[in-house]
Motif scaffolding. Structure first.
Motif, PDB file in Angstrom:
ATOM      1  N   LEU A 169      10.346  18.975 -23.260  1.00  0.00           N
ATOM      2  CA  LEU A 169      11.666  18.646 -23.799  1.00  0.00           C
ATOM      3  C   LEU A 169      12.733  19.608 -23.292  1.00  0.00           C
ATOM      4  CD1 LEU A 169      10.613  17.853 -27.477  1.00  0.00           C
ATOM      5  CD2 LEU A 169      11.422  16.200 -25.781  1.00  0.00           C
ATOM      6  N   ALA A 170      12.381  20.885 -23.139  1.00  0.00           N
ATOM      7  CA  ALA A 170      13.350  21.894 -22.686  1.00  0.00           C
ATOM      8  C   ALA A 170      13.849  21.606 -21.274  1.00  0.00           C
ATOM      9  CB  ALA A 170      12.726  23.283 -22.741  1.00  0.00           C
ATOM     10  N   ALA A 171      13.038  20.904 -20.478  1.00  0.00           N
ATOM     11  CA  ALA A 171      13.431  20.595 -19.101  1.00  0.00           C
ATOM     12  C   ALA A 171      14.683  19.728 -19.033  1.00  0.00           C
ATOM     13  CB  ALA A 171      12.281  19.900 -18.378  1.00  0.00           C
ATOM     14  N   ASP A 172      14.975  18.989 -20.112  1.00  0.00           N
ATOM     15  CA  ASP A 172      16.133  18.086 -20.104  1.00  0.00           C
ATOM     16  C   ASP A 172      17.011  18.289 -21.337  1.00  0.00           C
ATOM     17  OD1 ASP A 172      17.500  15.897 -18.723  1.00  0.00           O
ATOM     18  OD2 ASP A 172      16.928  14.660 -20.449  1.00  0.00           O
ATOM     19  N   ALA A 173      16.796  19.401 -22.046  1.00  0.00           N
ATOM     20  CA  ALA A 173      17.470  19.596 -23.332  1.00  0.00           C
ATOM     21  C   ALA A 173      18.928  20.036 -23.175  1.00  0.00           C
ATOM     22  CB  ALA A 173      16.718  20.638 -24.157  1.00  0.00           C
ATOM     23  N   ALA A 174      19.762  19.574 -24.097  1.00  0.00           N
ATOM     24  CA  ALA A 174      21.129  20.079 -24.218  1.00  0.00           C
ATOM     25  C   ALA A 174      21.045  21.536 -24.678  1.00  0.00           C
ATOM     26  CB  ALA A 174      21.906  19.243 -25.229  1.00  0.00           C
ATOM     27  N   PRO A 175      22.078  22.341 -24.432  1.00  0.00           N
ATOM     28  CA  PRO A 175      22.015  23.785 -24.728  1.00  0.00           C
ATOM     29  C   PRO A 175      21.529  24.132 -26.133  1.00  0.00           C
ATOM     30  CG  PRO A 175      23.965  23.318 -23.447  1.00  0.00           C
ATOM     31  CD  PRO A 175      23.352  21.989 -23.773  1.00  0.00           C
ATOM     32  N   SER A 176      22.040  23.451 -27.154  1.00  0.00           N
ATOM     33  CA  SER A 176      21.642  23.796 -28.518  1.00  0.00           C
ATOM     34  C   SER A 176      20.162  23.535 -28.764  1.00  0.00           C
ATOM     35  CB  SER A 176      22.479  23.005 -29.530  1.00  0.00           C
ATOM     36  OG  SER A 176      22.296  21.608 -29.345  1.00  0.00           O
ATOM     37  N   LEU A 177      19.664  22.408 -28.258  1.00  0.00           N
ATOM     38  CA  LEU A 177      18.249  22.091 -28.426  1.00  0.00           C
ATOM     39  C   LEU A 177      17.388  23.030 -27.590  1.00  0.00           C
ATOM     40  CD1 LEU A 177      15.941  20.359 -29.503  1.00  0.00           C
ATOM     41  CD2 LEU A 177      16.337  18.768 -27.600  1.00  0.00           C
ATOM     42  N   ARG A 178      17.862  23.393 -26.423  1.00  0.00           N
ATOM     43  CA  ARG A 178      17.078  24.284 -25.556  1.00  0.00           C
ATOM     44  C   ARG A 178      16.857  25.634 -26.229  1.00  0.00           C
ATOM     45  NH1 ARG A 178      17.596  27.997 -21.376  1.00  0.00           N
ATOM     46  NH2 ARG A 178      15.981  27.763 -19.752  1.00  0.00           N
ATOM     47  N   ILE A 179      17.888  26.152 -26.887  1.00  0.00           N
ATOM     48  CA  ILE A 179      17.758  27.421 -27.601  1.00  0.00           C
ATOM     49  C   ILE A 179      16.697  27.304 -28.689  1.00  0.00           C
ATOM     50  CG2 ILE A 179      18.946  28.997 -29.186  1.00  0.00           C
ATOM     51  CD1 ILE A 179      21.512  28.452 -27.576  1.00  0.00           C
TER      52      ILE A 179
END
Length: 214
Positions: A195-205
């Motif tokens: 999921l982190a490979a395509d996540a928006a900044p807030s979700l990636r954090i």
């Protein structure tokens, strides 16, 4: 007469269940290759003809183990949640662990036997994998619509990798390379990275925090 027939049927079902439990234990403990009807008869304290009458041949016993696993897993897949990708993958994994914990021997044996007998190419189990992939695609699509995923990676690719994360972790667990807690950490880490490979900044954090916590 009806009451007597019902009692006989109930007793027969109990004997079937007990023999299947014994089969699960033998496969999980000793491996599929060493599983024979002779060993099963000795473990269950019945005769081989009794096993044939109640459950059939070795291949039929294996199919019944896999069928039980398929039916119970389908119940989990019938209750998807897409409110948030983290909640979705965590909820799915926790439900699976709860299921596996209820009879770890049975589920290990079912996966091992199904793999050895190539039953996972059979329509009976193939529907589980198809359903799992479809749910993964729906999760990616919904998360993209919510702006939590950017849509820069193809949904098909993300869904395949989410599914692969679970398949690899399950393989390690069923072959005793890890326990259920290790399975949980492995599958969630793989799904979080995907999921982190395509996540928006807030979700990636949030995903990075989850990965580091594991």
């Amino acid at each position: 007469m009806a009451r007597g027939s019902a009692t006989r049927t109930q007793n027969m079902n109990k004997r079937r269940s007990y023999i299947l439990e014994c089969a699960s234990k033998l496969i999980a403990d000793d491996g599929f290759e060493s599983f024979t009807l002779g060993k099963l008869a000795a473990e269950a304290k019945v005769t081989i003809p009794t096993i044939h009458n109640l459950l059939g041949k070795k291949s039929q016993i294996v199919e019944q183990l896999v069928k039980q696993m398929v039916e119970r897993t389908e119940q989990i897949l019938s209750e998807p949640s897409f409110d948030h990708p983290v909640n979705a993958v965590e909820g799915f994994v926790e439900k699976l662990i709860e299921l596996f914990t209820s009879n770890e021997t049975l589920y290990k044996a079912a996966f091992i036997a199904g793999e050895r007998q190539k039953l996972f190419a059979h329509a009976m189990s193939d529907q589980i994998f198809f359903r799992s992939m479809e749910l993964a695609k729906q999760l990616v699509k919904r998360s993209t619509e919510q702006g939590l995923l950017l849509g820069e990676v193809k949904a098909e690719s993300l869904a395949q990798q989410i599914f692969a994360s679970h398949r690899t972790a399950r393989h390690d667990w069923m072959h005793n390379y890890t326990d259920l807690e290790g399975y949980r950490a492995q599958v969630l880490t793989g799904m979080y990275f995907t999921l982190a490979a395509d996540a928006a900044p807030s979700l990636r954090i949030e995903l990075i925090e989850k990965i580091n916590a594991l």
